[in-house]
Motif scaffolding. Structure first.
Motif, PDB file in Angstrom:
ATOM      1  N   ARG A  25       0.818  -1.214   0.000  1.00 57.49           N
ATOM      2  CA  ARG A  25       0.000   0.000   0.000  1.00 57.49           C
ATOM      3  C   ARG A  25       0.852   1.265   0.000  1.00 57.49           C
ATOM      4  N   THR A  26       1.937   1.283   0.800  1.00 57.44           N
ATOM      5  CA  THR A  26       2.786   2.471   0.856  1.00 57.44           C
ATOM      6  C   THR A  26       3.418   2.768  -0.504  1.00 57.44           C
ATOM      7  N   GLU A  27       3.783   1.709  -1.215  1.00 60.00           N
ATOM      8  CA  GLU A  27       4.393   1.880  -2.531  1.00 60.00           C
ATOM      9  C   GLU A  27       3.357   2.360  -3.549  1.00 60.00           C
ATOM     10  N   VAL A  28       2.123   1.874  -3.384  1.00 60.27           N
ATOM     11  CA  VAL A  28       1.039   2.285  -4.279  1.00 60.27           C
ATOM     12  C   VAL A  28       0.849   3.791  -4.219  1.00 60.27           C
ATOM     13  N   HIS A  29       0.874   4.346  -3.016  1.00 62.28           N
ATOM     14  CA  HIS A  29       0.669   5.786  -2.851  1.00 62.28           C
ATOM     15  C   HIS A  29       1.936   6.592  -3.132  1.00 62.28           C
ATOM     16  N   LYS A  30       3.093   5.943  -3.045  1.00 62.82           N
ATOM     17  CA  LYS A  30       4.348   6.646  -3.325  1.00 62.82           C
ATOM     18  C   LYS A  30       4.580   6.769  -4.823  1.00 62.82           C
ATOM     19  N   LYS A  31       4.280   5.699  -5.550  1.00 60.71           N
ATOM     20  CA  LYS A  31       4.568   5.683  -6.981  1.00 60.71           C
ATOM     21  C   LYS A  31       3.347   5.995  -7.855  1.00 60.71           C
ATOM     22  N   GLY A  32       2.186   6.088  -7.219  1.00 56.60           N
ATOM     23  CA  GLY A  32       0.995   6.434  -7.986  1.00 56.60           C
ATOM     24  C   GLY A  32       0.470   5.297  -8.843  1.00 56.60           C
ATOM     25  N   TYR A  33       0.428   4.094  -8.271  1.00 53.55           N
ATOM     26  CA  TYR A  33      -0.163   2.973  -8.990  1.00 53.55           C
ATOM     27  C   TYR A  33      -1.693   3.067  -8.914  1.00 53.55           C
ATOM     28  N   TRP A  34      -2.332   2.709 -10.006  1.00 52.10           N
ATOM     29  CA  TRP A  34      -3.793   2.681 -10.022  1.00 52.10           C
ATOM     30  C   TRP A  34      -4.296   1.502  -9.191  1.00 52.10           C
ATOM     31  N   HIS A  35      -5.353   1.745  -8.402  1.00 50.63           N
ATOM     32  CA  HIS A  35      -5.915   0.706  -7.545  1.00 50.63           C
ATOM     33  C   HIS A  35      -7.415   0.943  -7.398  1.00 50.63           C
ATOM     34  N   LEU A  36      -8.101   0.001  -6.767  1.00 51.08           N
ATOM     35  CA  LEU A  36      -9.554   0.103  -6.594  1.00 51.08           C
ATOM     36  C   LEU A  36      -9.896   0.607  -5.204  1.00 51.08           C
ATOM     37  N   ALA A  37     -10.947   1.412  -5.137  1.00 47.52           N
ATOM     38  CA  ALA A  37     -11.466   1.875  -3.857  1.00 47.52           C
ATOM     39  C   ALA A  37     -12.979   1.667  -3.827  1.00 47.52           C
ATOM     40  N   PHE A  38     -13.474   1.209  -2.696  1.00 45.03           N
ATOM     41  CA  PHE A  38     -14.915   1.035  -2.481  1.00 45.03           C
ATOM     42  C   PHE A  38     -15.410   2.248  -1.711  1.00 45.03           C
ATOM     43  N   GLN A  39     -16.439   2.916  -2.236  1.00 46.66           N
ATOM     44  CA  GLN A  39     -16.974   4.109  -1.580  1.00 46.66           C
ATOM     45  C   GLN A  39     -18.493   4.027  -1.546  1.00 46.66           C
ATOM     46  N   CYS A  40     -19.056   4.124  -0.351  1.00 47.26           N
ATOM     47  CA  CYS A  40     -20.503   4.006  -0.200  1.00 47.26           C
ATOM     48  C   CYS A  40     -21.052   5.227   0.533  1.00 47.26           C
ATOM     49  N   TRP A  41     -22.014   5.883  -0.094  1.00 51.23           N
ATOM     50  CA  TRP A  41     -22.679   7.034   0.487  1.00 51.23           C
ATOM     51  C   TRP A  41     -24.000   6.608   1.125  1.00 51.23           C
ATOM     52  N   PHE A  42     -24.147   6.907   2.399  1.00 50.05           N
ATOM     53  CA  PHE A  42     -25.395   6.630   3.105  1.00 50.05           C
ATOM     54  C   PHE A  42     -26.290   7.872   3.018  1.00 50.05           C
ATOM     55  N   ILE A  43     -27.569   7.639   2.827  1.00 44.73           N
ATOM     56  CA  ILE A  43     -28.541   8.726   2.902  1.00 44.73           C
ATOM     57  C   ILE A  43     -29.645   8.336   3.868  1.00 44.73           C
ATOM     58  N   ARG A  44     -30.286   9.354   4.425  1.00 46.32           N
ATOM     59  CA  ARG A  44     -31.426   9.150   5.317  1.00 46.32           C
ATOM     60  C   ARG A  44     -32.525  10.119   4.913  1.00 46.32           C
ATOM     61  N   LYS A  45     -33.751   9.612   4.867  1.00 49.75           N
ATOM     62  CA  LYS A  45     -34.876  10.462   4.488  1.00 49.75           C
ATOM     63  C   LYS A  45     -35.751  10.754   5.701  1.00 49.75           C
ATOM     64  N   GLU A  46     -36.166  12.009   5.805  1.00 50.45           N
ATOM     65  CA  GLU A  46     -37.065  12.420   6.873  1.00 50.45           C
ATOM     66  C   GLU A  46     -38.039  13.446   6.312  1.00 50.45           C
ATOM     67  N   LYS A  47     -39.312  13.079   6.289  1.00 49.77           N
ATOM     68  CA  LYS A  47     -40.352  13.920   5.692  1.00 49.77           C
ATOM     69  C   LYS A  47     -39.986  14.201   4.237  1.00 49.77           C
ATOM     70  N   ASP A  48     -39.821  15.480   3.881  1.00 51.99           N
ATOM     71  CA  ASP A  48     -39.554  15.820   2.482  1.00 51.99           C
ATOM     72  C   ASP A  48     -38.080  16.081   2.210  1.00 51.99           C
ATOM     73  N   LYS A  49     -37.207  15.725   3.147  1.00 47.26           N
ATOM     74  CA  LYS A  49     -35.783  15.986   2.973  1.00 47.26           C
ATOM     75  C   LYS A  49     -34.967  14.696   2.898  1.00 47.26           C
ATOM     76  N   THR A  50     -33.880  14.780   2.143  1.00 51.89           N
ATOM     77  CA  THR A  50     -32.904  13.701   2.066  1.00 51.89           C
ATOM     78  C   THR A  50     -31.592  14.206   2.650  1.00 51.89           C
ATOM     79  N   TYR A  51     -31.028  13.441   3.550  1.00 47.84           N
ATOM     80  CA  TYR A  51     -29.763  13.819   4.180  1.00 47.84           C
ATOM     81  C   TYR A  51     -28.656  12.888   3.706  1.00 47.84           C
ATOM     82  N   ILE A  52     -27.505  13.475   3.417  1.00 51.26           N
ATOM     83  CA  ILE A  52     -26.343  12.693   3.002  1.00 51.26           C
ATOM     84  C   ILE A  52     -25.330  12.694   4.145  1.00 51.26           C
TER      85      ILE A  52
END
Length: 211
Positions: A25-52
């Motif tokens: 991992r340290t070498e990946v960030h030092k040399k700029g190797y392409w890699h995969l990242a998992f990113q998940c956004w949670f949302i919550r709804k309340e009445k007429d609003k959506t919260y991120i």
């Protein structure tokens, strides 16, 4: 994948997302190797609003300490599939979620050249709707210092520069792992620099999900 010396390895790719090997991992960030990242956004709804929901990264993180980031995210270790990314949701937030419950939002190619590291990643974005309140998440205090939620319209105004800052409610986690209420003031510069395209993509995908 972690070897016997405790070194974490990541799968690495060329800029066309073709697998070319593995590296620490340290070498990946030092040399700029392409890699995969998992990113998940949670949302919550309340009445007429959506919260991120955003997490606040710990000051000890090797990348972007103290900034607000995706609800839950992480690198995929060597040998892991994107489906394995749901472990991050449980580890960071105590959320038991099946991969099939996530809404795919696409893959964004991100290239960030910082002073001390290079972060070249294919960000695999997902969306998850939860009715859980911030105080009820089991926060991994070694990775996250707190959580905030921003209503979707305020989020849009912030990323488009219509407002310079906003105040929002959230929680912080203490050394015993207990959550406490806190008010936060957030500017665009307080967000991890994913870029305007990225943040607009998240906004548009949430709108699509809501329609």
């Amino acid at each position: 994948m972690t070897n016997n010396s405790g070194v974490e390895y990541l799968d690495i790719y060329d800029d066309k997302m073709v697998h070319i090997g593995r590296a620490p991992r340290t070498e990946v960030h030092k040399k700029g190797y392409w890699h995969l990242a998992f990113q998940c956004w949670f949302i919550r709804k309340e009445k007429d609003k959506t919260y991120i929901i955003f997490q606040k990264r710990c000051p000890s993180k090797d990348t972007y300490p103290n900034l607000f980031d995706t609800s839950s995210a992480g690198h995929l270790s060597a040998g892991e599939s994107i489906e394995d990314g749901v472990r991050e949701l449980y580890e960071e937030l105590g959320a038991e979620v099946k991969f099939q419950e996530l809404i795919p939002m696409g893959i964004i190619k991100q290239q960030k050249d910082e002073k001390e590291f290079k972060d070249y990643q294919f960000a695999c974005l997902y969306l998850y709707e939860s009715n859980k309140l911030l105080k009820d998440y089991k926060i991994q205090k070694e990775e996250i210092t707190g959580l905030i939620e921003i209503d979707l319209e305020s989020y849009r105004k912030l990323i488009e520069g219509e407002i310079s800052a906003l105040k929002t409610e959230g929680v912080y986690v203490d050394s015993d792992g207990c959550n406490h209420f806190k008010e936060y003031s957030v500017t665009y510069e307080d967000l991890v620099p994913h870029g305007k395209y990225y943040y607009h993509k998240v906004y548009e995908e949430i709108l699509k999900y809501n329609s």
